[in-house]
Design a protein around this motif. Structure first.
Motif, PDB file in Angstrom:
ATOM      1  N   UNK A  60     -29.167  12.159 -24.859  1.00 54.31           N
ATOM      2  CA  UNK A  60     -28.744  13.062 -25.856  1.00 54.31           C
ATOM      3  C   UNK A  60     -29.158  12.866 -27.155  1.00 54.31           C
ATOM      4  N   UNK A  61     -29.743  13.665 -27.957  1.00 52.93           N
ATOM      5  CA  UNK A  61     -30.295  13.332 -29.374  1.00 52.93           C
ATOM      6  C   UNK A  61     -30.021  14.499 -30.083  1.00 52.93           C
ATOM      7  N   UNK A  62     -30.113  14.332 -31.444  1.00 49.90           N
ATOM      8  CA  UNK A  62     -29.994  15.442 -32.435  1.00 49.90           C
ATOM      9  C   UNK A  62     -30.099  14.958 -33.697  1.00 49.90           C
ATOM     10  N   UNK A 105     -20.821   1.308 -34.785  1.00 47.82           N
ATOM     11  CA  UNK A 105     -19.634   2.225 -34.864  1.00 47.82           C
ATOM     12  C   UNK A 105     -20.130   3.808 -34.374  1.00 47.82           C
ATOM     13  N   UNK A 106     -19.065   4.567 -33.690  1.00 51.96           N
ATOM     14  CA  UNK A 106     -19.333   5.530 -32.967  1.00 51.96           C
ATOM     15  C   UNK A 106     -18.730   6.915 -33.685  1.00 51.96           C
ATOM     16  N   UNK A 107     -19.151   7.963 -33.663  1.00 55.02           N
ATOM     17  CA  UNK A 107     -18.437   9.252 -34.288  1.00 55.02           C
ATOM     18  C   UNK A 107     -18.324  10.084 -33.334  1.00 55.02           C
ATOM     19  N   UNK A 133     -18.983   9.885 -28.782  1.00 57.59           N
ATOM     20  CA  UNK A 133     -19.768   8.567 -28.602  1.00 57.59           C
ATOM     21  C   UNK A 133     -21.250   8.683 -29.422  1.00 57.59           C
ATOM     22  N   UNK A 134     -20.997   9.321 -30.588  1.00 60.66           N
ATOM     23  CA  UNK A 134     -22.411   9.610 -31.351  1.00 60.66           C
ATOM     24  C   UNK A 134     -22.681   8.181 -32.020  1.00 60.66           C
ATOM     25  N   UNK A 135     -23.966   7.955 -31.995  1.00 55.88           N
ATOM     26  CA  UNK A 135     -24.415   6.797 -32.735  1.00 55.88           C
ATOM     27  C   UNK A 135     -25.564   7.282 -33.786  1.00 55.88           C
ATOM     28  N   UNK A 136     -25.725   6.550 -34.665  1.00 56.58           N
ATOM     29  CA  UNK A 136     -26.728   7.088 -35.637  1.00 56.58           C
ATOM     30  C   UNK A 136     -27.804   5.937 -35.553  1.00 56.58           C
ATOM     31  N   UNK A 137     -29.130   6.643 -35.730  1.00 59.59           N
ATOM     32  CA  UNK A 137     -30.642   5.819 -35.497  1.00 59.59           C
ATOM     33  C   UNK A 137     -30.786   5.210 -36.795  1.00 59.59           C
ATOM     34  N   UNK A 138     -30.436   5.924 -37.955  1.00 62.26           N
ATOM     35  CA  UNK A 138     -31.123   5.502 -39.097  1.00 62.26           C
ATOM     36  C   UNK A 138     -30.028   6.156 -40.449  1.00 62.26           C
ATOM     37  N   UNK A 158     -29.728  13.029 -40.878  1.00 65.83           N
ATOM     38  CA  UNK A 158     -29.283  11.948 -40.219  1.00 65.83           C
ATOM     39  C   UNK A 158     -29.632  12.458 -38.965  1.00 65.83           C
ATOM     40  N   UNK A 159     -30.093  11.402 -38.071  1.00 63.87           N
ATOM     41  CA  UNK A 159     -30.710  11.358 -36.523  1.00 63.87           C
ATOM     42  C   UNK A 159     -29.582  10.695 -35.874  1.00 63.87           C
ATOM     43  N   UNK A 160     -29.347  11.133 -34.658  1.00 70.26           N
ATOM     44  CA  UNK A 160     -28.258  10.608 -33.785  1.00 70.26           C
ATOM     45  C   UNK A 160     -28.434  10.593 -32.269  1.00 70.26           C
ATOM     46  N   UNK A 161     -27.968   9.703 -31.535  1.00 67.30           N
ATOM     47  CA  UNK A 161     -28.033  10.026 -30.186  1.00 67.30           C
ATOM     48  C   UNK A 161     -26.686   9.999 -29.608  1.00 67.30           C
ATOM     49  N   UNK A 162     -26.487  10.295 -28.302  1.00 70.84           N
ATOM     50  CA  UNK A 162     -24.995  10.533 -27.927  1.00 70.84           C
ATOM     51  C   UNK A 162     -25.050  10.478 -26.455  1.00 70.84           C
ATOM     52  N   UNK A 163     -24.101  10.098 -25.437  1.00 72.17           N
ATOM     53  CA  UNK A 163     -24.333  10.028 -24.241  1.00 72.17           C
ATOM     54  C   UNK A 163     -23.815  11.576 -23.796  1.00 72.17           C
ATOM     55  N   UNK A 164     -24.798  12.250 -22.833  1.00 75.10           N
ATOM     56  CA  UNK A 164     -24.655  13.403 -22.553  1.00 75.10           C
ATOM     57  C   UNK A 164     -23.275  13.866 -21.890  1.00 75.10           C
ATOM     58  N   UNK A 165     -22.724  12.729 -21.015  1.00 79.58           N
ATOM     59  CA  UNK A 165     -21.436  12.972 -20.225  1.00 79.58           C
ATOM     60  C   UNK A 165     -20.353  13.192 -21.462  1.00 79.58           C
TER      61      UNK A 165
END
Length: 152
Positions: free
Chosen positions: A62-64, A89-91, A114-119, A135-142
């Protein structure tokens, strides 16, 4: 020649307008949102069957990203301090598209947890331009799901 019912029901005005999209970051609406995107990608491994190459999903990613027209700091300092102290931290993010011309007034809302930021873009500006931060982010698809969906 008569028009199909679908041609009339789904005329151009029924197409979604991104101006009616909203995003909430940890429950706080980003009133300065300019762009938002979240996607899930199937990570695949090649599988050979005879002379044909097939594939098998091995995981999901998961990314965005989202872009804001800067007005306030928007949690950047808090995340920076957490990173400097060794924390991750997670958002949570909620995206909504709510176009008043949508068929039958429907809307689409997706909750991403469960969103984390990459930079973190600390500071950027160009004279004569409105300041934007991406803001770029990742997340666990579940941890992503649709709360509301547009049905036909």
């Amino acid at each position: 020649m008569a028009r199909d019912v679908e041609d009339v029901k789904y005329r151009g005005r029924r197409r979604w307008n991104g101006s009616h999209g909203r995003v909430w970051w940890d429950g706080e609406m980003l009133f300065e949102i300019a762009k938002f995107e979240a996607k899930v990608t199937a990570d695949r491994e090649d599988v050979l069957i005879g002379n044909s190459k097939d594939s098998k999903i091995t995981s999901l990613t998961g990314e965005g990203s989202f872009t804001i027209k800067s007005v306030i700091n928007r949690n950047i300092n808090r995340y920076l301090e957490e990173w400097k102290n060794g924390h991750d931290p997670r958002a949570s993010l909620v995206g909504l598209i709510d176009d008043p011309d949508a068929v039958d007034g429907q809307k689409e809302r997706c909750l991403i947890d469960n969103v984390w930021f990459n930079e973190l873009l600390l500071l950027s500006f160009e004279k004569g331009q409105v300041v934007e931060k991406e803001f770029t982010f990742g997340f666990t698809p579940e941890d992503a799901n649709f709360v509301e969906v547009v049905d036909a």
